[in-house]
Scaffold this motif. Structure first.
Motif, PDB file in Angstrom:
ATOM      1  N   GLY A   5      68.257 -98.630 -31.740  1.00 31.57           N
ATOM      2  CA  GLY A   5      68.386 -99.057 -30.363  1.00 31.57           C
ATOM      3  C   GLY A   5      67.326 -98.479 -29.455  1.00 31.57           C
ATOM      4  O   GLY A   5      66.330 -97.903 -29.887  1.00 31.57           O
ATOM      5  N   LYS A  23      63.846 -99.775 -30.775  1.00 25.74           N
ATOM      6  CA  LYS A  23      64.242-101.068 -31.343  1.00 25.74           C
ATOM      7  C   LYS A  23      63.335-102.179 -30.826  1.00 25.74           C
ATOM      8  O   LYS A  23      62.871-103.035 -31.598  1.00 25.74           O
ATOM      9  CB  LYS A  23      65.700-101.356 -30.977  1.00 25.74           C
ATOM     10  CG  LYS A  23      66.164-102.769 -31.267  1.00 25.74           C
ATOM     11  CD  LYS A  23      67.597-102.958 -30.801  1.00 25.74           C
ATOM     12  CE  LYS A  23      68.059-104.393 -30.960  1.00 25.74           C
ATOM     13  NZ  LYS A  23      69.477-104.558 -30.553  1.00 25.74           N
ATOM     14  N   ASP A  32      73.796-102.544 -27.977  1.00 26.99           N
ATOM     15  CA  ASP A  32      72.556-102.660 -27.210  1.00 26.99           C
ATOM     16  C   ASP A  32      72.844-102.762 -25.716  1.00 26.99           C
ATOM     17  O   ASP A  32      73.308-103.795 -25.232  1.00 26.99           O
ATOM     18  CB  ASP A  32      71.770-103.888 -27.673  1.00 26.99           C
ATOM     19  CG  ASP A  32      70.343-103.911 -27.149  1.00 26.99           C
ATOM     20  OD1 ASP A  32      70.126-103.484 -26.004  1.00 26.99           O
ATOM     21  OD2 ASP A  32      69.446-104.367 -27.880  1.00 26.99           O
TER      22      ASP A  32
END
Length: 384
Positions: free
Chosen positions: A42, A46, A280
């Motif tokens: 994340g 990410k 997320d």
């Protein structure tokens, strides 16, 4: 024994021991991406991983440490390792580039030819950090270890560059005006993400979505002594939903995303959607029609959507006194409520046109670097 001294000593000993991995050569195309806040797939790491695979496929070998065996990255060719394992240390020490969202991986013995970059994990000129908050001398030594080990740190705005980054020991030559890579997604069309999030949370397309995401509270002035002063949610979510529905004339749902230190709070009795486990945060922000927070840096991120942000901050005077802000809260563009009565009032009186103008002026005063190009700037930095 002083907790910060123990942390400092551990880092020094680990750094010394890890020199053994210098036996293995650096691999020029290897990049390690470290989400050190949670070791999950994340944050900015990410989004940079996605950017690499979209723009430089097969040119880099990405290493992505994640702590859960059930979790991986989005790409089969990424090397997945467990944090603090022998394989983790070997992969990092043989990477030409290490990118983290925290400090400079101070426990690693940096090698000649390696580049270490921090994306940092918060933007905007809000709550104080670094040695401006944590006065323990052993914390300051750790901060220096971080900054000495770091080549560059990405900055979200000029205010961060001039005030916040120096509090963590970074010099002007280390600061790159780029914005946060995780925020690039906020500058593009959100329709696909919106549909994905709504499906995952069970929120229909004809229902507006407000996200409540409070930050953590620290106890004392030691970084290692983090705790949450509030162990419950004071916001009246039923009253909140009613106020929003009266204001906008449509149905609303309230999602709550708690800081990991608050994740065990039972929300089953509340009329809310539990978003804490959604992986997320940026996708939640893309989907949200409004956000309620307090001092979390997500208010900086979300401000670039120009959608409503309301601050629910019953303890703002105490927080400002004990921790402090780089920019006084009175100069922020977001309506502030101290209790549920005030929250209802700021919602009813909210004027979108004047709010958007205040947010634009706020970005101008802070001298924002956010343009949706942070990943591209980061890529150019490691290629030069």
């Amino acid at each position: 024994m002083n907790n910060e001294f123990v942390r400092y000593l551990k880092k020094r000993l680990i750094k010394l021991a890890l020199h053994v991995f210098w036996l293995f050569p650096i691999e020029d195309n290897k990049i390690s991406l470290l989400n050190e806040l949670s070791f999950t797939y994340g944050d900015s790491l990410k989004y940079f991983d996605r950017f690499i695979h979209s723009n430089k496929k097969n040119e880099f070998q990405v290493v992505f440490p994640v702590k859960k065996e059930s979790e991986s990255s989005e790409y089969e060719d990424d090397i997945i390792v467990r944090p603090m394992s022998m394989q983790y240390f070997r992969q990092l020490i043989t990477s030409r580039v290490i990118i983290t969202n925290a400090g400079g991986v101070s426990y690693l013995p940096k090698r000649k030819g390696q580049i270490i970059i921090s994306t940092w994990h918060g933007g905007g000129p809000y709550k104080k950090t670094g040695t401006d908050v944590y006065k323990n001398p052993w914390y300051k030594k750790q901060a220096k270890m971080n900054s000495d080990n770091t080549d560059y740190i990405l900055s979200s705005c000029k205010s961060f560059s001039e005030i916040e980054a120096p509090s963590m020991g970074y010099s002007i030559n280390q600061i790159i005006p780029a914005g946060l890579p995780r925020n690039d997604v906020l500058f593009v069309n959100h329709d696909e993400i919106n549909n994905k999030v709504r499906k995952a949370l069970g929120i229909s397309n004809d229902t507006k979505f407000v996200l409540f995401a409070p930050t953590f509270r620290s106890k004392g002035n030691e970084f290692s002594n983090m705790s949450v002063a509030k162990d419950y949610i004071e916001l009246d979510t039923d009253r909140l939903i009613k106020g929003l529905e009266e204001k906008y004339g449509c149905k609303w749902a309230c999602g709550v995303r708690l800081h990991p230190k608050l994740a065990n709070i039972d929300m089953s009795s509340l009329n809310v959607v539990n978003c804490t486990s959604y992986p997320d945060m940026q996708e939640l922000l893309c989907c949200a029609d409004a956000v309620i927070s307090d001092y979390s840096s997500l208010i900086w991120d979300y401000s670039f959507t120009y959608r409503p942000i309301f601050l629910y901050a019953p303890d703002i005077e105490m927080y400002e006194k004990e921790r402090g802000f780089y920019m006084p809260s009175s100069e922020w563009p977001y309506p502030i409520a101290h209790d549920n009565d005030e929250m209802e009032k700021v919602i009813i009186e909210f004027d979108s046109e004047s709010y958007i103008q205040r947010v634009k002026e706020h970005h101008k005063v802070a001298d924002s670097y956010e343009k949706g190009t942070a990943c591209n700037i980061l890529l150019r930095l490691i290629e030069k």
